[in-house]
Design a protein around this motif. Structure first.
Motif, PDB file in Angstrom:
ATOM      1  N   THR A  77       0.814  -1.227   0.000  1.00  0.00           N
ATOM      2  CA  THR A  77       0.000   0.000   0.000  1.00  0.00           C
ATOM      3  C   THR A  77       0.842   1.268   0.000  1.00  0.00           C
ATOM      4  OG1 THR A  77      -0.141   0.160   2.429  1.00  0.00           O
ATOM      5  CG2 THR A  77      -1.762  -1.234   1.313  1.00  0.00           C
ATOM      6  N   ILE A  78       2.153   1.146   0.215  1.00  0.00           N
ATOM      7  CA  ILE A  78       2.968   2.360   0.374  1.00  0.00           C
ATOM      8  C   ILE A  78       3.076   3.163  -0.930  1.00  0.00           C
ATOM      9  CG2 ILE A  78       5.313   3.212   0.787  1.00  0.00           C
ATOM     10  CD1 ILE A  78       5.605   1.293   3.025  1.00  0.00           C
ATOM     11  N   PHE A  79       3.400   2.531  -2.031  1.00  0.00           N
ATOM     12  CA  PHE A  79       3.548   3.264  -3.290  1.00  0.00           C
ATOM     13  C   PHE A  79       2.234   3.902  -3.754  1.00  0.00           C
ATOM     14  CE2 PHE A  79       7.459   0.805  -3.407  1.00  0.00           C
ATOM     15  CZ  PHE A  79       8.361   1.745  -3.869  1.00  0.00           C
ATOM     16  N   PRO A  80       1.091   3.215  -3.665  1.00  0.00           N
ATOM     17  CA  PRO A  80      -0.170   3.881  -4.023  1.00  0.00           C
ATOM     18  C   PRO A  80      -0.471   5.118  -3.186  1.00  0.00           C
ATOM     19  CG  PRO A  80      -0.477   1.510  -4.002  1.00  0.00           C
ATOM     20  CD  PRO A  80       0.896   1.763  -3.446  1.00  0.00           C
ATOM     21  N   VAL A  86       3.984   0.714  -9.702  1.00  0.00           N
ATOM     22  CA  VAL A  86       5.151  -0.041 -10.144  1.00  0.00           C
ATOM     23  C   VAL A  86       4.656  -1.370 -10.702  1.00  0.00           C
ATOM     24  CG1 VAL A  86       7.340  -1.089  -9.454  1.00  0.00           C
ATOM     25  CG2 VAL A  86       6.580   1.046  -8.376  1.00  0.00           C
ATOM     26  N   PRO A  87       5.063  -1.754 -11.925  1.00  0.00           N
ATOM     27  CA  PRO A  87       4.535  -3.000 -12.509  1.00  0.00           C
ATOM     28  C   PRO A  87       5.009  -4.243 -11.776  1.00  0.00           C
ATOM     29  CG  PRO A  87       6.297  -2.108 -13.890  1.00  0.00           C
ATOM     30  CD  PRO A  87       5.997  -1.078 -12.837  1.00  0.00           C
ATOM     31  N   THR A 145       1.006   7.754 -11.496  1.00  0.00           N
ATOM     32  CA  THR A 145       2.348   7.900 -12.043  1.00  0.00           C
ATOM     33  C   THR A 145       3.009   6.529 -12.063  1.00  0.00           C
ATOM     34  OG1 THR A 145       2.620  10.181 -11.266  1.00  0.00           O
ATOM     35  CG2 THR A 145       4.627   8.923 -11.691  1.00  0.00           C
ATOM     36  N   ILE A 146       3.427   6.098 -13.244  1.00  0.00           N
ATOM     37  CA  ILE A 146       4.108   4.811 -13.386  1.00  0.00           C
ATOM     38  C   ILE A 146       5.603   5.011 -13.179  1.00  0.00           C
ATOM     39  CG2 ILE A 146       4.754   2.991 -15.022  1.00  0.00           C
ATOM     40  CD1 ILE A 146       2.010   3.239 -16.271  1.00  0.00           C
ATOM     41  N   GLU A 268       6.166  11.065  -0.141  1.00  0.00           N
ATOM     42  CA  GLU A 268       6.154  11.171   1.318  1.00  0.00           C
ATOM     43  C   GLU A 268       6.066   9.812   2.012  1.00  0.00           C
ATOM     44  OE1 GLU A 268       3.096  13.857   2.472  1.00  0.00           O
ATOM     45  OE2 GLU A 268       4.003  15.598   1.460  1.00  0.00           O
ATOM     46  N   ALA A 269       5.185   8.934   1.548  1.00  0.00           N
ATOM     47  CA  ALA A 269       5.011   7.628   2.214  1.00  0.00           C
ATOM     48  C   ALA A 269       6.267   6.773   2.075  1.00  0.00           C
ATOM     49  CB  ALA A 269       3.800   6.914   1.640  1.00  0.00           C
ATOM     50  N   VAL A 270       6.832   6.745   0.862  1.00  0.00           N
ATOM     51  CA  VAL A 270       8.047   5.957   0.640  1.00  0.00           C
ATOM     52  C   VAL A 270       9.211   6.554   1.419  1.00  0.00           C
ATOM     53  CG1 VAL A 270       9.674   5.093  -1.080  1.00  0.00           C
ATOM     54  CG2 VAL A 270       7.245   5.253  -1.644  1.00  0.00           C
TER      55      VAL A 270
END
Length: 290
Positions: A77-80, A86-87, A145-146, A268-270
């Motif tokens: 859930t961090i990247f969203p 990220v694929p 953003t990919i 921010e989360a990452v």
């Protein structure tokens, strides 16, 4: 009939051609057109983007890839939370898995595929074409953003028209390239090549080259993969909006993951996960073979 014994070869050839035209002729009033693909539309300032981290090799990309996928496996859930997509391997399949998933895209963009030095041929890229198209379409419609990190984007053999096709309908393509001083970068490359081919050298299949011999033979080839050359190639592309060249020698007291996510992407989360101790499980540290 075309198969009558008294038919000549020329008559049979003409018959077959006419028959073929009748088979493929569309009914009157029917127009052949490309199927429509529906996707969201955005105002220019709201357009989502794709970030390609193009390495190059020997600039810490392996550690960055490991950090990204380690973090995804630990907490998906961090990247969203930072609107980053990220694929996964299912979304970008190929010969590379785990943290190397992103490598499947540049390898399927190499001109001539395996004949051009890719690890994948056209047939191996077929599943990727369908899965990745669906992934890109879904991310675009969600305004995400990919992010794709792959050092093999540094290859001069990439067919950029094909890459552009794979990234549609995204209009904002941003490329990040890391600069490492040439006198520091070349010995690191040499060490990795020697380590990779050490069994070949040990068997005596090829002579063990010292650094100067290796430089004399392969200097121009590897120079094309240096950060400056890679950045210049992407700057010349019409479909690339921007190229950001990161000087790894200016990153004092920070690792590359912290610099990339905290300072450049402002994720921010990452960034919070990094400050709480998230680290890559591997890097690609070379050894001195001279």
């Amino acid at each position: 009939s075309v198969y009558k014994k008294n038919r000549t070869f020329a008559e049979r050839a003409v018959y077959r051609e006419v028959d073929k035209q009748n088979i493929y002729r569309l009914p009157e009033g029917v127009v052949c057109r490309t199927p429509e693909i529906y996707h969201n539309t955005y105002e220019e300032e709201d357009e989502p983007s794709i970030i390609l981290h193009a390495g190059p090799h020997k600039t810490g990309t392996t550690a960055l890839q490991a950090f990204i996928y380690d973090l995804i496996y630990a907490n998906s859930t961090i990247f969203p939370k930072d609107n980053l997509r990220v694929p996964s391997y299912k979304e970008l399949p190929g010969v590379f898995g785990k943290e190397g998933v992103g490598l499947n895209l540049p390898h399927c963009c190499v001109e001539g595929f395996k004949n051009g030095g890719s690890m994948m041929n056209a047939g191996m890229c077929s599943p990727m074409r369908h899965a990745f198209q669906n992934f890109v379409q879904d991310a675009y419609n969600k305004s995400q953003t990919i992010l794709i990190v792959a050092e093999d984007f540094d290859r001069a053999e990439i067919n950029f028209s094909r890459l552009n096709f794979y990234l549609r309908p995204y209009k904002k393509i941003k490329v990040v390239v890391t600069y490492r001083r040439l006198h520091d970068w070349l010995p690191s490359w040499y060490n990795q090549i020697i380590d990779h081919y050490k069994l070949i050298y040990a068997r005596g299949d090829e002579p063990y080259p010292n650094f100067l011999e290796w430089m004399e033979k392969d200097y121009d080839k590897f120079l094309d993969a240096h950060g400056i050359r890679v950045a210049d190639r992407y700057r010349r592309l019409d479909f690339v909006e921007s190229v950001h060249l990161v000087n790894m020698h200016d990153i004092a007291g920070k690792d590359l993951s912290e610099n990339f996510f905290c300072d450049n992407l402002r994720a921010e989360a990452v960034c919070a996960a990094i400050k709480e101790g998230a680290k890559p499980s591997k890097s690609n540290v070379g050894f001195d073979h001279e």
